[in-house]
Design an enzyme around this catalytic site. Sequence first.
Site, PDB file in Angstrom:
ATOM      1  N   LYS A 114       0.838  -1.198   0.000  1.00 31.90           N
ATOM      2  CA  LYS A 114       0.000   0.000   0.000  1.00 31.90           C
ATOM      3  C   LYS A 114       0.876   1.252   0.000  1.00 31.90           C
ATOM      4  O   LYS A 114       1.651   1.478   0.925  1.00 31.90           O
ATOM      5  CB  LYS A 114      -0.916  -0.014   1.218  1.00 31.90           C
ATOM      6  CG  LYS A 114      -1.864  -1.228   1.237  1.00 31.90           C
ATOM      7  CD  LYS A 114      -2.751  -1.269   2.455  1.00 31.90           C
ATOM      8  CE  LYS A 114      -1.989  -1.480   3.727  1.00 31.90           C
ATOM      9  NZ  LYS A 114      -2.858  -1.758   4.888  1.00 31.90           N
ATOM     10  N   THR A 154      -9.310   9.420   8.186  1.00 29.30           N
ATOM     11  CA  THR A 154      -8.966   8.174   7.492  1.00 29.30           C
ATOM     12  C   THR A 154      -8.706   7.013   8.454  1.00 29.30           C
ATOM     13  O   THR A 154      -8.073   6.029   8.089  1.00 29.30           O
ATOM     14  CB  THR A 154      -7.715   8.386   6.620  1.00 29.30           C
ATOM     15  OG1 THR A 154      -6.638   8.861   7.462  1.00 29.30           O
ATOM     16  CG2 THR A 154      -7.977   9.399   5.519  1.00 29.30           C
ATOM     17  N   GLY A 170      -8.871   3.693  10.186  1.00 27.96           N
ATOM     18  CA  GLY A 170      -9.432   2.393   9.839  1.00 27.96           C
ATOM     19  C   GLY A 170      -9.249   1.965   8.400  1.00 27.96           C
ATOM     20  O   GLY A 170      -9.787   0.933   7.995  1.00 27.96           O
ATOM     21  N   THR A 171      -8.465   2.712   7.619  1.00 28.06           N
ATOM     22  CA  THR A 171      -8.338   2.367   6.204  1.00 28.06           C
ATOM     23  C   THR A 171      -7.724   0.984   5.977  1.00 28.06           C
ATOM     24  O   THR A 171      -8.194   0.220   5.136  1.00 28.06           O
ATOM     25  CB  THR A 171      -7.484   3.412   5.464  1.00 28.06           C
ATOM     26  OG1 THR A 171      -6.261   3.611   6.182  1.00 28.06           O
ATOM     27  CG2 THR A 171      -8.210   4.726   5.345  1.00 28.06           C
ATOM     28  N   GLY A 172      -6.673   0.649   6.731  1.00 30.48           N
ATOM     29  CA  GLY A 172      -6.012  -0.642   6.533  1.00 30.48           C
ATOM     30  C   GLY A 172      -6.907  -1.807   6.883  1.00 30.48           C
ATOM     31  O   GLY A 172      -6.990  -2.797   6.141  1.00 30.48           O
ATOM     32  N   CYS A 173      -7.588  -1.708   8.014  1.00 27.76           N
ATOM     33  CA  CYS A 173      -8.519  -2.765   8.432  1.00 27.76           C
ATOM     34  C   CYS A 173      -9.629  -2.921   7.407  1.00 27.76           C
ATOM     35  O   CYS A 173     -10.020  -4.038   7.039  1.00 27.76           O
ATOM     36  CB  CYS A 173      -9.134  -2.433   9.793  1.00 27.76           C
ATOM     37  SG  CYS A 173      -7.946  -2.151  11.118  1.00 27.76           S
TER      38      CYS A 173
END
Length: 274
Positions: free
Chosen positions: A176, A207, A209-212
């Site tokens: 990412k 932003t 929580g984007t990875g989860c």
Amino acid sequence: MRTPPPRVLTVAGSDSGGGAGIQADLKTMLALGTHGMSVVTAVTAQNSLGVQGAWPLPAEAVRAQFRSVVDDIGVDAVKTGMLASAELVETVAALLDEVTAPVVVDPVGISKHGDALLAASARDAVRTKLLPAATVATPNLDEVAWLTGVQVASETGLRRAADAILSYGPRWALIKGGHLEGDAVDLLTDGSEEHWLRAPRHDNRHTHGTGCTLASAIAAGLAKGCSVPEAVRAAKTYVTGAIAAGFALGAGIGPVDHGWTIPCRQPKVSPSGV
């Protein structure tokens, strides 16, 4: 009787603020038409300002939750997030060896606010136990550096990062590039084929929580029977829209909007910002 939706299991920590972790995973799974189930690995005291405390669960509790779900309900895909300690990493990796469903590993190490979510002693366990169990590993650039020592400062370094992650055994690596300048560019590769995913960068600081959310969306796609590239592309579209619709909550960084695709939600936002 209605056929049940695809079953997706998240193995991760709880975010009391609801923006990341188990809470974000289950919201994403519901929004994308799957049945979300959970194994809680840790409890955090967390809000828009950061993580005020974290308490890993005993390995026995994690193992029991996993067995309860898998042995009775079954799973079509598994997603892992915050695992907190070397013992929990090894416990979860051993459990994953017993399932045939695809596994998405989000090697969570540091929160959006810079708080440590994984003990330094767990690094070798992630490398040698968890990553080899992954169908797709989804590290950001900070996690790539922590796991491999590879530092990426531009888009050209994403291939080098992917090679370093793939050397630990996942079938696919999704690197990412959200921390780079310019458009949000990610690289998905299995070492032979490459898929470059680009999306506009939205001027929105909310932003959390984007990875989860991205990892859970990939798992939802895999549970539906999508190929890895199909699942990742659909997940990228979903999380880009969620970022565009992210909202202020509390005094710090607010969450992405997991429900942005639900009809009649306001304001209406598309991934392109229109």
